[in-house]
Structures are given as structure tokens and as C-alpha cells.
Design a protein around this motif. Structure first.
Motif, PDB file in Angstrom:
ATOM      1  N   THR A  65      -6.643  -1.039   0.454  1.00 39.64           N
ATOM      2  CA  THR A  65      -7.853  -1.376  -0.292  1.00 39.64           C
ATOM      3  C   THR A  65      -7.664  -2.675  -1.064  1.00 39.64           C
ATOM      4  O   THR A  65      -6.568  -2.975  -1.539  1.00 39.64           O
ATOM      5  CB  THR A  65      -8.229  -0.263  -1.278  1.00 39.64           C
ATOM      6  N   VAL A  70     -12.149  -1.438   2.368  1.00 41.84           N
ATOM      7  CA  VAL A  70     -11.108  -0.462   2.703  1.00 41.84           C
ATOM      8  C   VAL A  70     -10.802  -0.534   4.195  1.00 41.84           C
ATOM      9  O   VAL A  70     -11.716  -0.461   5.021  1.00 41.84           O
ATOM     10  CB  VAL A  70     -11.555   0.972   2.350  1.00 41.84           C
ATOM     11  N   ALA A  87      -9.470   4.021  -2.544  1.00 45.78           N
ATOM     12  CA  ALA A  87     -10.438   3.823  -1.462  1.00 45.78           C
ATOM     13  C   ALA A  87     -11.848   4.139  -1.919  1.00 45.78           C
ATOM     14  O   ALA A  87     -12.795   3.402  -1.608  1.00 45.78           O
ATOM     15  CB  ALA A  87     -10.059   4.692  -0.263  1.00 45.78           C
TER      16      ALA A  87
END
Length: 282
Positions: A65, A70, A87
Motif C-alpha cells: 500500500t 493497494v 489496505a
């Protein structure tokens, strides 16, 4: 029920995996979580001559991330991503969608990338990737390529993954606004009769950007930009009938034993308004 006979391969690197896939071509299937593939094998709806199990391949379970979004590796499980604070901070829509995916025992084993490659138009993860304009990275013996979501889903249960290619990761871009995912299913965890994910951006309480993606109402996830229909207005002043009509004009629902096409169209309209309002409040 038992699957048809197949040759089993267990590569330990991406290079080895793509070499095997290049050799077996269209006769091979990749096994990651197996939550979709194993039932298909057992019901004899799929009969690959070769099964390539990538669970021993190192480095494919990572979740990366940053400010841009992500990136999820091919062996990252639904539950891993759902529990990843980083995330879900970078892209909250992932957790919003994953809470609707099947049941915990399925999410503990199923993979994000596997769901994308399976390309079920009733599934949540393909819809998320499509709404955010994400992409899937595919590796082959000849190299890698990144395929945008708009080009990745080509039909029901069909993706742009070619014989000999391995989906190694997927990228979900960040969104500087609110998101939501709402669906209606006969039971929690079942595939949705209809579902809508929404992404909304506000400026001084006015909607400056808005889009939705609809599931279970077309051969692929249906993304509809509705910024124009929202008219740069506060949520309370939006003509929601115009927004709903714009989306309903784009979907292609079909009837089945669970719902008629007209019911799915009506239900999608209801969920569009709810999802956009929820995203504006997020």
C-alpha cells in the motif's frame, strides 16, 4: 463427486509457473484459493488436463500500500486484505466489498486475484476493480503486461488472461472521496440479485464527481458515470430519478429462478440512490 483426472504441477517460482503454463497452454488451470475452481472440477464443469498449483510460489502473498492505492498479490486471501488496516485505509471500498463476499470460511482461503480472473459478473471484487479503474498484472514466459479493468473483463466468466499467462497481482487505485457497496441477496453470503458500489467526491458539500458499478445485471461489471446527472449539487438537491434512469438505461438484467429482469432493474435503481448517498456521507 470427484474431479476428472489431471496432471498436477507445483512450481515454486513465478518463472517455473509460467514455463509450465506456456507448455500446457489452454489445457492448464491455475489453482490458488480454489474456492471457485474446485467446485467446477467436482461438478465436471471444467476438465483441465493440467492443474498448476501456485501456493508454493514465494512472494505472491504480499499486500503493498501507498498513497496511490493497494497492490494485492495473487496468493493474498480475502481475509488477509479485509483485516489489513493499511489496505483498507488506502482504499476503504475493499473492506466494504469483502464483508459481502461469501462466508468467513470461504474468505479465509479464496484469493482476490483469483476472483478477478474468475470474472463472475455477480461477484464483488471485479466490480470494485472496474469502478476504481484498477488493473491486473499478467506474467508469461515472454514477459509481463498490465491490463486495465476496462479491458480485463471480456464476458461472463471470461477475462483477458491468455493461455500461458499467470495473474500475479492486481492494483486498486486510491479514491479521494467516499465509497460504499450495497447489495441484496436471498441470504447473506449468497451471490447478489443486484448490487451497487459507488464512489463520490464532494467539494463544499456539492457532488463534483460520482460513479457507480452494478453487479448481476450484465455480462461484466457495469460502470456508469453519473457526475452530470448529480449536477454539482448538494445531495439533498440531486434529481435522483434522473440519476437512477441514467443507470437503468445502461444495465442488461436477465431473469432467473431468483428474480425477474424487471425486478433486478428496479432493485438496481433503489440501490443506486442508496449507495451514492452512503458514499457521500462516508
Amino acid at each position: 463427486m470427484k474431479p476428472p483426472p489431471f496432471d498436477y504441477h507445483a512450481p515454486t517460482s513465478v518463472r517455473e509457473a509460467v514455463e509450465v503454463l506456456a507448455e500446457v497452454g489452454a489445457h492448464g488451470k491455475v489453482l490458488a484459493g480454489g474456492q471457485s475452481l474446485i467446485p467446477l472440477l467436482n461438478m465436471r464443469l471444467a476438465a483441465p488436463a493440467h492443474l498448476v498449483d501456485i501456493n508454493r510460489v514465494a512472494g505472491l502473498g504480499e499486500i503493498q500500500t501507498d498513497a496511490t492505492g493497494v497492490r494485492v498479490g495473487a496468493l493474498a486471501r480475502h481475509a488477509q486484505v479485509e483485516r489489513s488496516a493499511a489496505a483498507c485505509l488506502a482504499q476503504p471500498l475493499l473492506r466494504q466489498a469483502l464483508k459481502l463476499v461469501a462466508h468467513p470460511v470461504i474468505r479465509n482461503r479464496g484469493t482476490i486475484v483469483g476472483s478477478l480472473v474468475h470474472a463472475d459478473p455477480s461477484a464483488e471484487l471485479p466490480a470494485v476493480l472496474a469502478l476504481l479503474g484498477g488493473s491486473v498484472r499478467l506474467a508469461a514466459a515472454t514477459g509481463e503486461r498490465e491490463v486495465a479493468a476496462a479491458d480485463f473483463f471480456t464476458g461472463p466468466m471470461e477475462s483477458a488472461t491468455r493461455p500461458g499467462e499467470l495473474a500475479v497481482s492486481a492494483f486498486f487505485p486510491a479514491w479521494d472521496g467516499g465509497t460504499s457497496f450495497i447489495e441484496v441477496a436471498r441470504r447473506h453470503g449468497d451471490y447478489a440479485m443486484a448490487g451497487v458500489a459507488a464512489a463520490v467526491r464532494l467539494d463544499d458539500l456539492r457532488i463534483t464527481a460520482a460513479k457507480v458499478v452494478c453487479v448481476s445485471v450484465g455480462p461484466v461489471p457495469v460502470v456508469v458515470e453519473v457526475t452530470g446527472e448529480c449536477g454539482n449539487r448538494p445531495v439533498a438537491s440531486v434529481d435522483w430519478r434522473a440519476v437512477v434512469a441514467a443507470v437503468q438505461d445502461r444495465i442488461e438484467p436477465e431473469a432467473d429462478i431468483h428474480a425477474t429482469a424487471d425486478y433486478r432493474r428496479h432493485l438496481t435503481g433503489v440501490l443506486v440512490e442508496r449507495a451514492l448517498k452512503a458514499a457521500a456521507d462516508a
